[in-house]
Each structure stands twice: as structure tokens, then as C-alpha cells.
Design a protein around this motif. Structure first.
Motif, PDB file in Angstrom:
ATOM      1  N   ASN A  36       0.825  -1.211   0.000  1.00 47.51           N
ATOM      2  CA  ASN A  36       0.000   0.000   0.000  1.00 47.51           C
ATOM      3  C   ASN A  36       0.856   1.256   0.000  1.00 47.51           C
ATOM      4  N   TRP A  37       1.958   1.229   0.731  1.00 46.04           N
ATOM      5  CA  TRP A  37       2.895   2.354   0.763  1.00 46.04           C
ATOM      6  C   TRP A  37       3.442   2.615  -0.641  1.00 46.04           C
ATOM      7  N   LEU A  38       3.849   1.543  -1.331  1.00 46.55           N
ATOM      8  CA  LEU A  38       4.378   1.678  -2.687  1.00 46.55           C
ATOM      9  C   LEU A  38       3.305   2.182  -3.648  1.00 46.55           C
ATOM     10  N   ARG A  39       2.114   1.618  -3.543  1.00 44.55           N
ATOM     11  CA  ARG A  39       1.027   2.016  -4.438  1.00 44.55           C
ATOM     12  C   ARG A  39       0.715   3.506  -4.296  1.00 44.55           C
ATOM     13  N   ALA A  40       0.705   3.977  -3.057  1.00 47.65           N
ATOM     14  CA  ALA A  40       0.409   5.388  -2.817  1.00 47.65           C
ATOM     15  C   ALA A  40       1.516   6.290  -3.352  1.00 47.65           C
ATOM     16  N   ARG A  41       2.751   5.918  -3.084  1.00 47.66           N
ATOM     17  CA  ARG A  41       3.860   6.816  -3.401  1.00 47.66           C
ATOM     18  C   ARG A  41       4.313   6.739  -4.856  1.00 47.66           C
ATOM     19  N   THR A  42       3.715   5.824  -5.620  1.00 52.11           N
ATOM     20  CA  THR A  42       3.930   5.816  -7.065  1.00 52.11           C
ATOM     21  C   THR A  42       2.710   6.336  -7.822  1.00 52.11           C
ATOM     22  N   ASP A  43       1.677   6.700  -7.079  1.00 54.44           N
ATOM     23  CA  ASP A  43       0.461   7.251  -7.683  1.00 54.44           C
ATOM     24  C   ASP A  43       0.790   8.597  -8.349  1.00 54.44           C
ATOM     25  N   PRO A  44       0.342   8.826  -9.587  1.00 48.98           N
ATOM     26  CA  PRO A  44       0.674  10.082 -10.279  1.00 48.98           C
ATOM     27  C   PRO A  44       0.247  11.340  -9.520  1.00 48.98           C
ATOM     28  N   ASP A  56      10.270   5.857  -4.227  1.00 51.23           N
ATOM     29  CA  ASP A  56       9.931   4.437  -4.243  1.00 51.23           C
ATOM     30  C   ASP A  56       9.587   3.987  -5.661  1.00 51.23           C
ATOM     31  N   GLU A  57      10.322   2.984  -6.138  1.00 38.57           N
ATOM     32  CA  GLU A  57      10.055   2.434  -7.474  1.00 38.57           C
ATOM     33  C   GLU A  57       9.656   0.965  -7.407  1.00 38.57           C
ATOM     34  N   ASP A  58      10.009   0.291  -6.309  1.00 35.35           N
ATOM     35  CA  ASP A  58       9.674  -1.122  -6.175  1.00 35.35           C
ATOM     36  C   ASP A  58       9.472  -1.443  -4.693  1.00 35.35           C
ATOM     37  N   LEU A  59       9.166  -2.684  -4.397  1.00 37.79           N
ATOM     38  CA  LEU A  59       8.874  -3.078  -3.018  1.00 37.79           C
ATOM     39  C   LEU A  59      10.070  -2.884  -2.091  1.00 37.79           C
ATOM     40  N   ASP A  60      11.281  -3.091  -2.590  1.00 38.03           N
ATOM     41  CA  ASP A  60      12.469  -2.882  -1.750  1.00 38.03           C
ATOM     42  C   ASP A  60      12.602  -1.418  -1.356  1.00 38.03           C
ATOM     43  N   ASP A  61      12.390  -0.520  -2.325  1.00 40.65           N
ATOM     44  CA  ASP A  61      12.422   0.915  -2.022  1.00 40.65           C
ATOM     45  C   ASP A  61      11.348   1.273  -0.993  1.00 40.65           C
ATOM     46  N   ALA A  62      10.141   0.735  -1.202  1.00 41.95           N
ATOM     47  CA  ALA A  62       9.031   1.047  -0.312  1.00 41.95           C
ATOM     48  C   ALA A  62       9.319   0.564   1.100  1.00 41.95           C
ATOM     49  N   ARG A  63       9.868  -0.636   1.209  1.00 42.96           N
ATOM     50  CA  ARG A  63      10.191  -1.174   2.532  1.00 42.96           C
ATOM     51  C   ARG A  63      11.239  -0.304   3.219  1.00 42.96           C
ATOM     52  N   ALA A  64      12.238   0.166   2.450  1.00 41.19           N
ATOM     53  CA  ALA A  64      13.288   1.009   3.026  1.00 41.19           C
ATOM     54  C   ALA A  64      12.736   2.364   3.474  1.00 41.19           C
ATOM     55  N   SER A  65      11.910   2.984   2.642  1.00 35.94           N
ATOM     56  CA  SER A  65      11.394   4.300   3.031  1.00 35.94           C
ATOM     57  C   SER A  65      10.409   4.177   4.189  1.00 35.94           C
ATOM     58  N   LEU A  66       9.605   3.119   4.186  1.00 35.87           N
ATOM     59  CA  LEU A  66       8.668   2.910   5.288  1.00 35.87           C
ATOM     60  C   LEU A  66       9.429   2.635   6.589  1.00 35.87           C
ATOM     61  N   THR A  88     -13.489  -2.274   8.747  1.00 36.12           N
ATOM     62  CA  THR A  88     -12.960  -3.283   7.826  1.00 36.12           C
ATOM     63  C   THR A  88     -11.457  -3.467   7.914  1.00 36.12           C
ATOM     64  N   GLY A  89     -10.754  -2.463   8.449  1.00 37.73           N
ATOM     65  CA  GLY A  89      -9.298  -2.527   8.493  1.00 37.73           C
ATOM     66  C   GLY A  89      -8.631  -2.136   7.191  1.00 37.73           C
ATOM     67  N   GLN A  90      -9.409  -1.777   6.167  1.00 39.30           N
ATOM     68  CA  GLN A  90      -8.848  -1.401   4.866  1.00 39.30           C
ATOM     69  C   GLN A  90      -7.964  -0.165   5.005  1.00 39.30           C
ATOM     70  N   THR A  91      -6.782  -0.212   4.399  1.00 39.22           N
ATOM     71  CA  THR A  91      -5.888   0.940   4.417  1.00 39.22           C
ATOM     72  C   THR A  91      -6.441   2.021   3.497  1.00 39.22           C
ATOM     73  N   LEU A  92      -6.522   3.248   4.049  1.00 40.27           N
ATOM     74  CA  LEU A  92      -7.085   4.376   3.313  1.00 40.27           C
ATOM     75  C   LEU A  92      -6.053   5.442   2.983  1.00 40.27           C
ATOM     76  N   GLY A  93      -5.040   5.559   3.837  1.00 43.24           N
ATOM     77  CA  GLY A  93      -4.061   6.614   3.609  1.00 43.24           C
ATOM     78  C   GLY A  93      -3.049   6.711   4.725  1.00 43.24           C
ATOM     79  N   HIS A  94      -2.485   7.894   4.854  1.00 47.01           N
ATOM     80  CA  HIS A  94      -1.382   8.139   5.791  1.00 47.01           C
ATOM     81  C   HIS A  94      -1.497   9.547   6.346  1.00 47.01           C
ATOM     82  N   VAL A  95      -1.192   9.700   7.626  1.00 46.89           N
ATOM     83  CA  VAL A  95      -0.954  11.021   8.210  1.00 46.89           C
ATOM     84  C   VAL A  95       0.254  10.874   9.122  1.00 46.89           C
ATOM     85  N   GLY A  96       1.203  11.757   8.954  1.00 48.01           N
ATOM     86  CA  GLY A  96       2.430  11.639   9.730  1.00 48.01           C
ATOM     87  C   GLY A  96       2.828  12.958  10.354  1.00 48.01           C
TER      88      GLY A  96
END
Length: 199
Positions: A36-44, A56-66, A88-96
Motif C-alpha cells: 500500500n505504501w508503494l502504491r500510494a507513493r507511485t500514484d501520479p 519508491d520504485e519497487d517493493l524494496d524501495d518502499a520497505r526502506a522508506s517505510l 474493515t481494516g482497509q488501508t485508506l491513507g497516511h498522516v504523519g
């Protein structure tokens, strides 16, 4: 007032609930969270307004940035909340909340919402929950919120959540997709002494 002394924010990690949302810390060991982190951060639309330190370009990048965001929580200098549907537990987004300065009792807030959850006030409601936690439980005095010039949706969310516009910062953000050119951004901020706006 909360406790602003240097301490980890993951032992135990806060869990916030309200407005149909549950905010919990992201888990870099969870495949679902990383995806989900990767999907969000590669969203146009995300890339149009944000240029993170790690692109983030792939799952390894996403794991590192997360993992780097979660490390900030371990160090007590940031808190990355995964925003989920409370039922439902569905991921909707992020606030940091990041860039926490303990001497000045301030931090900087940011947020994004996955494409399928947009238009449902997820960012507004999550930002309200995280802001209340930052002021009442963690003890911050000031929260700043910056967004690229022209990002009117983010401007509206900030103002709805009681973060008035304070000015334009010149060359304070990277241009979209670049780390060698800069653009202006709006600065909004809210103080712990400000009234919480009604929703």
C-alpha cells in the motif's frame, strides 16, 4: 499537556480511533503495508505534489522508506500513522508528524490518501485525530503544514482542520519528480492554544 521528553513513540505505539477511522503505526514487516505504501507513493497524483527523499520504485524501495519513517518513531522524532477503516481494516491513507523539535515543541504534518478513498474526508478526519494526539498526548505546541503552491485540495483540508495560511515559502519544496530544482509552498500552522474547529 503531554510528555515532550525524549522517548520512543513505539513502546507502546499510539492507536487513535474516531470518525470511523483507526490510526496505527505502519509496519515495514507487513507485505500489505509495504504494498500500500508503494502504491500510494507511485500514484501520479502523489508524485505531482510530493518528491520524497526516497523515490519508491519497487517493493524494496518502499520497505526502506517505510522503515525509515518507523525508525523516526523509535527515535521519537516522528510518528507515521497508517489510516485505516475502523470496521474493515482497509488501508485508506497516511498522516504523519515529523521533524519534531522537542525544544521548540513543534512538528510538521503531512498526509495522503489512496485513490479509492479520496472524496470521503479521510485526510480531514485523520488530520484532526493526529493533531489532537500531537497536542494533548504528546505535548507539542505548534504543528506546521506545508504544501506545494497550487495544491488547492490540501489548502482546503488545512483550513478545515484549523491550520490557517501563514505565508508562502520561496523555494521550500522540490519540484515534482526532481531533487535539483525547487518550488514555492504555502505554510499553514496550528497552535495547541487554538480552538479545535468543528467538523
Amino acid at each position: 499537556m503531554g510528555d515532550i521528553r525524549k522517548r520512543s513513540l513505539v513502546d507502546p505505539a499510539p492507536e487513535l480511533r474516531g470518525h470511523g477511522l483507526r490510526l496505527r503505526i505502519w509496519d515495514p514487516e507487513s507485505e500489505s503495508d509495504v504494498e500500500n505504501w508503494l502504491r500510494a507513493r507511485t500514484d501520479p497524483e502523489f508524485r505531482r505534489w510530493n518528491t520524497p527523499l526516497i523515490l519508491d520504485e519497487d517493493l524494496d524501495d518502499a520497505r526502506a522508506s517505510l522503515a525509515s519513517h518507523v525508525h523516526n518513531a523509535v527515535e521519537g522524532t516522528g510518528m507515521p500513522f497508517c489510516v485505516t477503516d475502523e470496521v474493515t481494516g482497509q488501508t485508506l491513507g497516511h498522516v504523519g508528524i515529523g521533524e519534531i523539535s522537542r525544544p521548540l515543541r513543534c512538528g510538521r504534518v503531512g498526509y495522503w490518501v489512496l485513490p479509492e478513498a479520496r472524496g470521503r474526508k479521510v485526510a480531514t478526519l485523520a488530520l484532526m485525530l493526529a493533531t489532537r494526539w500531537a497536542f494533548t498526548d504528546f505535548g507539542l505546541h505548534r504543528l506546521e503544514l506545508g504544501h506545494a503552491l497550487g495544491h488547492t485540495a490540501s489548502c482546503r483540508i488545512a483550513e478545515r482542520c484549523g491550520f490557517p495560511y501563514e505565508g508562502t515559502l520561496r523555494g521550500a519544496m522540490w519540484e515534482a519528480g526532481r531533487q535539483d530544482a525547487f518550488r514555492d509552498c504555502h505554510l499553514h500552522a496550528r497552535l495547541a492554544t487554538d480552538d479545535e474547529p468543528p467538523l
